[in-house]
Design a protein around this motif. Structure first.
Motif, PDB file in Angstrom:
ATOM      1  N   ILE A  59     -10.285   4.003   3.004  1.00 37.93           N
ATOM      2  CA  ILE A  59      -9.870   5.125   2.157  1.00 37.93           C
ATOM      3  C   ILE A  59      -8.414   5.411   2.510  1.00 37.93           C
ATOM      4  N   TRP A  81      -9.093  10.272  -2.897  1.00 37.19           N
ATOM      5  CA  TRP A  81     -10.503   9.837  -2.948  1.00 37.19           C
ATOM      6  C   TRP A  81     -11.413  11.035  -3.173  1.00 37.19           C
ATOM      7  N   HIS A 139     -11.926   3.471  -5.326  1.00 37.97           N
ATOM      8  CA  HIS A 139     -12.618   4.691  -5.708  1.00 37.97           C
ATOM      9  C   HIS A 139     -13.563   4.469  -6.890  1.00 37.97           C
TER      10      HIS A 139
END
Length: 349
Positions: free
Chosen positions: A120, A126, A310
């Motif tokens: 991430i 995110w 994502h």
């Protein structure tokens, strides 16, 4: 305290055979691996964002975000939970709770991408893509969950006592059984916390995050082409009903769903440097693909798309000439998405 759980195998003739209880998994790592691959065994909608994450007090087993956007700290034991596990999870959670939301976002992002956890790169982006809005204060204070194969009476008593106050702690036990080489697990929630008062923390405002993004773009000399791509895509979106979600390297466009004034979904994003130095990217999230229909297949044929961390896909480029080559296909797709939404009752376009 919950009584011992027992299981019997029932044969075709009606005979029953008791299953042999498992006292522990081979290692804590085995239980951890199982739950990382199958987070629904802990709770629906859970997204694991960290594993063996370092804190000032040691390494916490699993870190996750629940379906409501709340941070959850998991302490796992391959056998029965004892008093020390309660202390450990409290210490780990208090360390994370002492961070600001921006520090916590960086802490999670910097330690993602290993031990089976997806990378991430921008946690704020995110989080916004999945949960909507820009309020990271929903993450804290963290929930705490103890997980083991059974629980010691003293540990359960302490957890129940704590859960009756302002601290959000719960206990999950997995009862294990063996049968003809198979291992079976039954999940049971032993301690469930009651409603807690909401403690809000101030997160960076939209204007503060937008200013930070503009400073980043100017410093890294991304501004000119980023602004061009922004104008191209934003100009095809409705004038109203669009929420712009600035992150550290780009901006996401969230749209109010047709006939639903409370639901916002991210459709597109524009980033600079997110996929590497000098690289710009445009993300196409699942909701845009849903509304795009056949137009998405035409887009896939026209441009090179890659999986987006994502969800959905992304295309990348480095120069304005490259964007000029991609621009017609991308904007045709954006127009198709907006047209599809309009025919479903969207207003304010």
């Amino acid at each position: 305290m919950t009584e011992e759980l027992r299981l019997w195998s029932i044969g075709d003739s009606g005979d029953v055979e008791p299953l042999k209880p498992l006292q522990q998994m081979s290692t804590e790592l085995e239980l951890e691996e199982l739950l990382v691959r199958n987070p629904e065994m802990l709770e629906p909608g859970l997204k694991v964002v960290g594993r063996q994450t370092p804190t000032q007090a040691g390494w916490l087993d699993l870190l996750a975000v629940d379906k409501d956007g709340r941070l959850v700290v998991y302490e796992l034991k391959r056998g029965q939970l004892i008093q020390d596990a309660v202390t450990q999870v409290l210490v780990y959670a208090s360390d994370l709770d002492a961070m600001s939301t921006s520090q916590l976002a960086a802490h999670i992002a910097d330690r993602s991408g290993s031990h089976g956890i997806d990378e991430i790169a921008d946690f704020e982006q995110w989080y916004g893509d999945i949960f909507g809005g820009d309020d990271l204060s929903r993450l804290l204070p963290p929930r705490m969950v103890l997980v083991g194969l059974g629980v010691d009476p003293a540990a359960e008593r302490i957890a129940r006592f704590i859960s009756g106050g302002p601290v959000d702690i719960s206990v999950i036990t997995f009862h294990g059984f063996a049968r003809e080489g198979e291992r079976l697990l039954a999940r049971q929630l032993e301690v469930e916390p009651g409603p807690k008062p909401k403690r809000l923390r101030r997160a960076a405002s939209i204007s503060e995050r937008r200013s930070a993004l503009r400073e980043y773009l100017a410093t890294e000399e991304y501004q000119a082409l980023f602004d061009q791509v922004y104008a191209d895509i934003r100009g095809r979106l409705p004038k109203q009903g669009v929420w712009e979600q600035p992150g550290s390297t780009g901006i996401g466009f969230q749209l109010k769903e047709p006939d639903d004034s409370t639901t916002w979904k991210t459709y597109f994003g524009i980033y600079a440097g997110y996929l590497g130095p000098g690289t710009y990217s445009v993300s196409i999230l699942p909701m845009a693909i849903h509304w795009g229909g056949d137009a998405f297949e035409r887009l896939r044929e026209a441009v090179d798309l890659r999986d987006w961390i994502h969800g959905g896909y992304a295309l990348s480029f480095k120069t304005s000439d490259e964007w000029d080559g991609l621009r017609p296909a991308v904007l045709e797709f954006v127009n198709a998405v907006m047209a599809s939404r309009s025919t479903s009752g969207e207003v304010g376009t």
